[in-house]
Write a protein that holds these residues in place. Structure first.
Motif, PDB file in Angstrom:
ATOM      1  N   LYS A 138      76.451  68.216 -12.402  1.00  0.00           N
ATOM      2  CA  LYS A 138      76.405  66.850 -11.875  1.00  0.00           C
ATOM      3  C   LYS A 138      75.203  66.098 -12.430  1.00  0.00           C
ATOM      4  O   LYS A 138      75.310  64.928 -12.817  1.00  0.00           O
ATOM      5  CB  LYS A 138      76.350  66.875 -10.347  1.00  0.00           C
ATOM      6  N   THR A 194      75.492  62.696 -14.696  1.00  0.00           N
ATOM      7  CA  THR A 194      74.881  61.457 -14.205  1.00  0.00           C
ATOM      8  C   THR A 194      73.536  61.168 -14.872  1.00  0.00           C
ATOM      9  O   THR A 194      72.825  60.267 -14.458  1.00  0.00           O
ATOM     10  CB  THR A 194      74.678  61.511 -12.684  1.00  0.00           C
ATOM     11  N   ASP A 214      75.310  59.020  -6.765  1.00  0.00           N
ATOM     12  CA  ASP A 214      76.243  59.827  -5.982  1.00  0.00           C
ATOM     13  C   ASP A 214      77.594  59.134  -5.837  1.00  0.00           C
ATOM     14  O   ASP A 214      78.647  59.761  -5.987  1.00  0.00           O
ATOM     15  CB  ASP A 214      75.659  60.123  -4.599  1.00  0.00           C
ATOM     16  N   GLU A 215      77.579  57.827  -5.552  1.00  0.00           N
ATOM     17  CA  GLU A 215      78.832  57.088  -5.400  1.00  0.00           C
ATOM     18  C   GLU A 215      79.559  56.967  -6.741  1.00  0.00           C
ATOM     19  O   GLU A 215      80.788  57.069  -6.806  1.00  0.00           O
ATOM     20  CB  GLU A 215      78.553  55.703  -4.817  1.00  0.00           C
ATOM     21  N   TYR A 265      79.377  59.066  -9.181  1.00  0.00           N
ATOM     22  CA  TYR A 265      79.892  60.399  -9.494  1.00  0.00           C
ATOM     23  C   TYR A 265      81.195  60.658  -8.741  1.00  0.00           C
ATOM     24  O   TYR A 265      82.153  61.201  -9.318  1.00  0.00           O
ATOM     25  CB  TYR A 265      78.854  61.455  -9.135  1.00  0.00           C
ATOM     26  N   GLU A 266      81.257  60.264  -7.479  1.00  0.00           N
ATOM     27  CA  GLU A 266      82.484  60.432  -6.704  1.00  0.00           C
ATOM     28  C   GLU A 266      83.628  59.642  -7.312  1.00  0.00           C
ATOM     29  O   GLU A 266      84.788  60.090  -7.323  1.00  0.00           O
ATOM     30  CB  GLU A 266      82.248  60.006  -5.249  1.00  0.00           C
TER      31      GLU A 266
END
Length: 235
Positions: free
Chosen positions: A28, A32, A132-133, A135-136
């Motif tokens: 991850k 990112t 994080d958003e 990546y989702e």
């Protein structure tokens, strides 16, 4: 890097789970760009930041090396794999060959409810700059395409396309950061979904190819005209 939650377990299965935890977290961070292309990877820092021992960290890095995310510079130095425009072109070229063919094979075999659910996740708004958003969002897009490939029944093809999707996520993450908006996936996905549910293989092939080439054009325009390229070694 956020510390993953771990439990005090022992035995081979526990070690495997800890290796998976380390693998997911490091992967991850590579996607990112928390670990930017060609940045040095320190086992010691990963041990400290993740709260894990060296064994699962090393196992995770070996797996990431086999998948092309990490490479050895020297016997003791590991770097995050570079990301350049030539690699981007290679990834899109292979996706344009394989994924439309998988869509043709998957026509009439897909889980319509699952595809609509994943498509809604792809169209979801996100906070620009929130890794994080973002990546989702990228994970939802990846899972949408993989759901189609898996429905085709060709497991070997699915495994290879999943590797391509992981590399593509590194590229698409840059485009999200540059444009401050999601690439418009939802509309193209709806056309693909309709063709798949109708069992029209030729139309599914065509819509998948149009979707991929349109996405490639958008990404190329963003990447070629952005100063962010210098920051992520995409020049």
């Amino acid at each position: 890097m956020r510390q993953p939650s771990t439990t005090l377990e022992t035995g081979p299965k526990a070690k495997e789970r800890l290796s998976d935890v380390a693998y997911d977290a490091i992967k991850k961070d590579i996607i990112t760009h928390r670990l930017p292309p060609q940045s040095k990877i320190s086992e010691g820092r990963l041990v400290d930041s993740m709260g894990l021992s060296r064994a699962p960290i090393r196992s995770a890095l070996a797996r990431l090396q086999s998948e092309g995310f990490v490479y050895l510079q020297t016997s003791k130095t590991q770097l995050v794999a570079p990301l350049n425009l030539a690699r981007c072109e290679e990834v899109f070229h292979l996706r344009n060959i394989l994924e439309p063919d998988a869509a043709r094979q998957a026509a009439g075999k897909v889980d319509a409810e699952e595809l609509h659910r994943l498509n809604e996740a792809c169209a979801k708004n996100y906070t620009a700059g929130n890794a994080d958003e973002e990546y989702e969002l990228l994970l939802a897009n990846k899972e949408f395409h993989l759901a189609i490939v898996r429905a085709s029944g060709n497991d070997l093809q699915a495994q290879f396309i999943e590797r391509l999707q992981d590399i593509a996520m590194r590229i698409l993450w840059v485009s999200l950061r540059v444009s401050n908006r999601s690439i418009v996936w939802s509309e193209g996905h709806l056309e693909i979904i309709e063709a798949l549910i109708a069992g029209d293989g030729d139309r599914a092939y065509k819509e998948a190819l149009v979707h991929l080439t349109n996405g490639q054009d958008i990404v190329n325009q963003i990447l070629k005209h952005s100063s962010v390229l210098r920051q992520v070694n995409l020049s």
